[in-house]
Scaffold this active site. Structure first.
Site, mmCIF file in Angstrom:
data_model
loop_
_atom_site.group_PDB
_atom_site.id
_atom_site.type_symbol
_atom_site.label_atom_id
_atom_site.label_comp_id
_atom_site.label_asym_id
_atom_site.label_seq_id
_atom_site.Cartn_x
_atom_site.Cartn_y
_atom_site.Cartn_z
ATOM 1 N N ASN A 117 -2.169 -8.564 -7.851
ATOM 2 C CA ASN A 117 -1.856 -8.784 -6.448
ATOM 3 C C ASN A 117 -2.954 -9.668 -5.826
ATOM 4 O O ASN A 117 -4.135 -9.290 -5.835
ATOM 5 C CB ASN A 117 -1.781 -7.410 -5.757
ATOM 6 C CG ASN A 117 -1.406 -7.519 -4.302
ATOM 7 O OD1 ASN A 117 -1.911 -8.374 -3.592
ATOM 8 N ND2 ASN A 117 -0.548 -6.638 -3.840
ATOM 9 N N HIS A 165 -5.522 -10.168 -1.251
ATOM 10 C CA HIS A 165 -6.837 -10.138 -0.613
ATOM 11 C C HIS A 165 -7.695 -11.362 -0.897
ATOM 12 O O HIS A 165 -8.745 -11.525 -0.292
ATOM 13 C CB HIS A 165 -7.532 -8.809 -0.913
ATOM 14 C CG HIS A 165 -6.755 -7.686 -0.288
ATOM 15 N ND1 HIS A 165 -6.543 -7.609 1.070
ATOM 16 C CD2 HIS A 165 -6.052 -6.657 -0.833
ATOM 17 C CE1 HIS A 165 -5.774 -6.564 1.339
ATOM 18 N NE2 HIS A 165 -5.468 -5.972 0.201
ATOM 19 N N HIS A 197 2.345 -9.711 -1.125
ATOM 20 C CA HIS A 197 3.051 -9.009 -0.049
ATOM 21 C C HIS A 197 3.078 -9.902 1.184
ATOM 22 O O HIS A 197 2.040 -10.159 1.788
ATOM 23 C CB HIS A 197 2.308 -7.694 0.238
ATOM 24 C CG HIS A 197 2.983 -6.815 1.244
ATOM 25 N ND1 HIS A 197 2.478 -5.596 1.602
ATOM 26 C CD2 HIS A 197 4.120 -6.966 1.979
ATOM 27 C CE1 HIS A 197 3.273 -5.024 2.497
ATOM 28 N NE2 HIS A 197 4.268 -5.851 2.754
ATOM 29 N N ARG A 256 3.606 -9.862 4.611
ATOM 30 C CA ARG A 256 3.747 -8.865 5.682
ATOM 31 C C ARG A 256 4.342 -9.507 6.920
ATOM 32 O O ARG A 256 4.191 -10.715 7.156
ATOM 33 C CB ARG A 256 2.384 -8.244 6.024
ATOM 34 C CG ARG A 256 1.785 -7.437 4.888
ATOM 35 C CD ARG A 256 0.541 -6.716 5.349
ATOM 36 N NE ARG A 256 0.882 -5.549 6.130
ATOM 37 C CZ ARG A 256 0.848 -4.291 5.666
ATOM 38 N NH1 ARG A 256 0.455 -4.046 4.444
ATOM 39 N NH2 ARG A 256 1.189 -3.291 6.435
ATOM 40 N N ARG A 262 -0.730 -11.215 7.836
ATOM 41 C CA ARG A 262 -2.188 -11.026 7.948
ATOM 42 C C ARG A 262 -2.929 -11.545 6.730
ATOM 43 O O ARG A 262 -4.102 -11.853 6.803
ATOM 44 C CB ARG A 262 -2.533 -9.572 8.205
ATOM 45 C CG ARG A 262 -2.338 -8.667 7.015
ATOM 46 C CD ARG A 262 -2.857 -7.287 7.300
ATOM 47 N NE ARG A 262 -1.998 -6.575 8.221
ATOM 48 C CZ ARG A 262 -1.868 -5.241 8.212
ATOM 49 N NH1 ARG A 262 -2.575 -4.511 7.375
ATOM 50 N NH2 ARG A 262 -1.060 -4.638 9.042
ATOM 51 N N GLU A 277 6.445 -8.435 -2.649
ATOM 52 C CA GLU A 277 6.518 -7.180 -1.903
ATOM 53 C C GLU A 277 6.975 -7.510 -0.495
ATOM 54 O O GLU A 277 6.451 -8.442 0.131
ATOM 55 C CB GLU A 277 5.143 -6.515 -1.843
ATOM 56 C CG GLU A 277 4.671 -6.000 -3.170
ATOM 57 C CD GLU A 277 3.273 -5.399 -3.066
ATOM 58 O OE1 GLU A 277 2.713 -5.331 -1.956
ATOM 59 O OE2 GLU A 277 2.741 -5.022 -4.109
ATOM 60 N N THR A 294 -0.375 -0.267 2.734
ATOM 61 C CA THR A 294 0.884 0.475 2.618
ATOM 62 C C THR A 294 0.547 1.916 2.254
ATOM 63 O O THR A 294 0.306 2.235 1.095
ATOM 64 C CB THR A 294 1.775 -0.198 1.555
ATOM 65 O OG1 THR A 294 1.798 -1.601 1.824
ATOM 66 C CG2 THR A 294 3.182 0.331 1.608
ATOM 67 N N GLU A 300 8.374 1.749 -8.256
ATOM 68 C CA GLU A 300 6.921 1.646 -8.378
ATOM 69 C C GLU A 300 6.337 2.886 -7.707
ATOM 70 O O GLU A 300 6.528 3.112 -6.504
ATOM 71 C CB GLU A 300 6.402 0.366 -7.716
ATOM 72 C CG GLU A 300 4.883 0.291 -7.824
ATOM 73 C CD GLU A 300 4.325 -1.096 -7.540
ATOM 74 O OE1 GLU A 300 4.984 -2.104 -7.840
ATOM 75 O OE2 GLU A 300 3.203 -1.145 -7.008
ATOM 76 N N HIS A 309 -1.373 0.871 -6.417
ATOM 77 C CA HIS A 309 -2.066 1.120 -5.150
ATOM 78 C C HIS A 309 -3.356 1.884 -5.391
ATOM 79 O O HIS A 309 -3.345 3.013 -5.864
ATOM 80 C CB HIS A 309 -1.226 1.860 -4.114
ATOM 81 C CG HIS A 309 -1.676 1.526 -2.714
ATOM 82 N ND1 HIS A 309 -2.772 2.107 -2.135
ATOM 83 C CD2 HIS A 309 -1.223 0.616 -1.833
ATOM 84 C CE1 HIS A 309 -2.951 1.588 -0.933
ATOM 85 N NE2 HIS A 309 -2.028 0.672 -0.734
HETATM 86 N N1 PXP Z 1 1.869 -2.095 -5.170
HETATM 87 C C1 PXP Z 1 2.312 -2.106 -3.889
HETATM 88 C C2 PXP Z 1 3.773 -1.868 -3.647
HETATM 89 C C3 PXP Z 1 1.447 -2.385 -2.815
HETATM 90 O O1 PXP Z 1 1.903 -2.390 -1.558
HETATM 91 C C4 PXP Z 1 0.097 -2.671 -3.107
HETATM 92 C C5 PXP Z 1 -0.828 -3.016 -1.996
HETATM 93 O O2 PXP Z 1 -0.403 -4.173 -1.374
HETATM 94 C C6 PXP Z 1 -0.315 -2.664 -4.446
HETATM 95 C C7 PXP Z 1 0.588 -2.351 -5.460
HETATM 96 C C8 PXP Z 1 -1.715 -3.001 -4.854
HETATM 97 O O3 PXP Z 1 -2.596 -2.075 -4.304
HETATM 98 P P1 PXP Z 1 -4.165 -2.366 -4.379
HETATM 99 O O4 PXP Z 1 -4.389 -3.645 -3.637
HETATM 100 O O5 PXP Z 1 -4.750 -1.167 -3.707
HETATM 101 O O6 PXP Z 1 -4.525 -2.479 -5.823
#
Ligand code: PXP
Length: 246
Positions: A10, A13, A46, A48, A52, A73, A104, A154, A193
């Site tokens: 992901n 960030h 994601h 959003r 953001r 996402e 989330t 998931e 997550h």
């Molecule tokens: N899976 C989903 C559905 C999420 O919403 C997120 C966070 O955006 C993640 C995985 C990844 O989570 P993390 O950034 O905490 O590893």
């Protein structure tokens, strides 16, 4: 031997850091270009409602410029549906979204929303997009996910990751049981997550697991190891947990 787990990286960030200064650096698409070489199998982003971190143009570029499958996402809104049907990601992961939340925090309430989700999931599937629902490790949600036609669930690992030493084994058991039920319901099992190098190991060892989506920790750890180094260590730990030789 257990099947090799897919690692979805992901890149949200990377965009968070970019947006902190309003410029173009660091670019999430440039980060995504490093994922395959470092042992990742897919890109997750994601989009959003408030944009953001990831922006519309990032999604287009991730789809068009990166050879790995894109897992988008998205919230369950008409706006996001239109974007998904235009971009045609490999998969769409439906998540609950509240503007004021930091991340989330919970899974999607599928149970009780079947009538709304059924046509939404169908529209995505008709376009050839695999549909994943981000849910808590709760049998009610898994049964409802199967009913609305999802391909994948998931499992939200946030509660497990945030739990203290005393609570964590019980949270892990809930994820293990949910993964087993997911397969019995005929769905593919993913999780994500909050995972880091320590919390990933028992989750990666769950035989039913097919894919983990990990972001925040990998981007943070990149400060110390570089982005590729950060991903490579996660890949190594996931493989080791499944008994796959280096
Ligand atoms: N899976 C989903 C559905 C999420 O919403 C997120 C966070 O955006 C993640 C995985 C990844 O989570 P993390 O950034 O905490 O590893």
């Amino acid at each position: 031997m257990a099947r090799r787990l897919r690692l979805g990286v992901n890149v949200d960030h990377v965009a968070t850091v970019r947006n902190a200064r309003g410029g173009a650096h660091p670019c999430p698409v440039r980060a995504a270009a490093l994922v395959k070489k470092a042992g990742g199998d897919g890109i997750t982003a994601h989009l959003r409602e408030d944009r953001r971190h990831i922006r519309d143009q990032d999604v287009d570029r991730l789809k068009n410029e990166i050879a790995l499958p894109l897992n988008l996402e998205m919230g369950v809104t008409d706006e996001m549906l239109a974007i998904a049907l235009r971009v045609l990601p490999h998969a769409a992961c439906l998540v609950p979204e509240r503007r004021e939340e930091r991340t989330t925090e919970h899974g999607l309430a599928v149970a009780g929303q079947e009538e709304r989700l059924l046509p939404f999931v169908a529209r995505l599937k008709e376009a050839g997009i695999r549909v994943s629902l981000f849910v808590d490790a709760d049998p009610r949600q898994l049964i409802a996910a199967a009913k609305v036609g999802a391909d994948i669930v998931e499992l939200h690992t946030g509660t497990y990751c945030d739990a203290g030493e005393a609570e964590r084994p019980r949270e892990l058991e809930r994820i293990e049981a949910a993964a087993k039920l997911t397969v019995e319901l005929g769905l593919e099992c993913h999780a994500g997550h909050g995972l880091d190098y320590a919390t990933v190991v028992p989750v990666a060892a769950i035989p039913a697991m097919v894919e983990l989506n990990i972001g925040h920790f990998l981007v943070g750890e990149a400060i110390f190891r570089g982005f590729e180094g950060s991903l490579r260590e996660m890949r190594r730990l996931m493989d080791e947990a499944r008994g796959i030789p280096a």
